[in-house]
Design a protein around this motif. Structure first.
Motif, PDB file in Angstrom:
ATOM      1  N   LEU A 114       0.813  -1.205   0.000  1.00  0.00           N
ATOM      2  CA  LEU A 114       0.000   0.000   0.000  1.00  0.00           C
ATOM      3  C   LEU A 114       0.852   1.262   0.000  1.00  0.00           C
ATOM      4  CD1 LEU A 114      -2.851   1.160   0.156  1.00  0.00           C
ATOM      5  CD2 LEU A 114      -2.668   1.070   2.630  1.00  0.00           C
ATOM      6  N   LEU A 115       1.960   1.235   0.673  1.00  0.00           N
ATOM      7  CA  LEU A 115       2.804   2.424   0.814  1.00  0.00           C
ATOM      8  C   LEU A 115       4.078   2.362  -0.034  1.00  0.00           C
ATOM      9  CD1 LEU A 115       2.476   2.812   4.671  1.00  0.00           C
ATOM     10  CD2 LEU A 115       1.157   3.951   2.900  1.00  0.00           C
ATOM     11  N   GLU A 116       4.149   1.411  -0.926  1.00  0.00           N
ATOM     12  CA  GLU A 116       5.368   1.199  -1.707  1.00  0.00           C
ATOM     13  C   GLU A 116       5.825   2.449  -2.455  1.00  0.00           C
ATOM     14  OE1 GLU A 116       7.047  -1.879  -5.087  1.00  0.00           O
ATOM     15  OE2 GLU A 116       5.000  -2.065  -4.368  1.00  0.00           O
ATOM     16  N   HIS A 117       4.906   3.218  -3.020  1.00  0.00           N
ATOM     17  CA  HIS A 117       5.267   4.383  -3.828  1.00  0.00           C
ATOM     18  C   HIS A 117       4.836   5.701  -3.181  1.00  0.00           C
ATOM     19  CE1 HIS A 117       6.479   1.756  -7.070  1.00  0.00           C
ATOM     20  NE2 HIS A 117       5.306   1.155  -7.028  1.00  0.00           N
ATOM     21  N   GLY A 144       4.274  13.212  -7.312  1.00  0.00           N
ATOM     22  CA  GLY A 144       3.151  13.181  -8.242  1.00  0.00           C
ATOM     23  C   GLY A 144       2.374  11.884  -8.266  1.00  0.00           C
ATOM     24  N   ILE A 145       2.603  10.998  -7.305  1.00  0.00           N
ATOM     25  CA  ILE A 145       1.922   9.703  -7.293  1.00  0.00           C
ATOM     26  C   ILE A 145       0.404   9.865  -7.191  1.00  0.00           C
ATOM     27  CG2 ILE A 145       2.025   9.237  -4.816  1.00  0.00           C
ATOM     28  CD1 ILE A 145       2.613   6.667  -7.606  1.00  0.00           C
ATOM     29  N   GLU A 177       2.083   5.006 -14.457  1.00  0.00           N
ATOM     30  CA  GLU A 177       3.498   4.774 -14.778  1.00  0.00           C
ATOM     31  C   GLU A 177       4.121   3.787 -13.796  1.00  0.00           C
ATOM     32  OE1 GLU A 177       7.220   7.611 -14.122  1.00  0.00           O
ATOM     33  OE2 GLU A 177       5.860   8.359 -15.687  1.00  0.00           O
ATOM     34  N   LYS A 178       3.676   3.820 -12.560  1.00  0.00           N
ATOM     35  CA  LYS A 178       4.192   2.925 -11.520  1.00  0.00           C
ATOM     36  C   LYS A 178       3.427   1.614 -11.437  1.00  0.00           C
ATOM     37  CE  LYS A 178       7.508   5.457 -10.122  1.00  0.00           C
ATOM     38  NZ  LYS A 178       8.860   5.003 -10.330  1.00  0.00           N
ATOM     39  N   GLY A 179       2.523   1.374 -12.389  1.00  0.00           N
ATOM     40  CA  GLY A 179       1.829   0.088 -12.439  1.00  0.00           C
ATOM     41  C   GLY A 179       0.401   0.120 -11.923  1.00  0.00           C
TER      42      GLY A 179
END
Length: 44
Positions: A6-9, A14-15, A23-25
Motif C-alpha cells: 500500500l505504501l510502496e510508492h 506526483g503519485i 506509470e508505476k503500475g
C-alpha cells in the motif's frame, strides 16, 4: 516483516496523479481483467 504494498510508492513525486500512478503500475490488474480474462478466469 512483509512488503508494504500500500505504501510502496508513497514518496514518489506526483503519485497522486493518474499519469504517475499508471506509470508505476497502477490499474494494471484492472486492465488485465477487463481486456484478457474470461468470466471463468476472473473468478479464480
Amino acid at each position: 516483516m512483509g512488503r508494504k504494498l500500500l505504501l510502496e510508492h508513497i514518496n514518489v513525486p506526483g503519485i497522486n496523479t493518474l499519469a504517475v500512478y499508471r506509470e508505476k503500475g497502477g490499474y494494471r490488474a484492472v486492465e488485465k481483467a477487463l481486456k484478457t480474462l474470461t468470466p471463468d478466469e476472473s473468478n479464480r
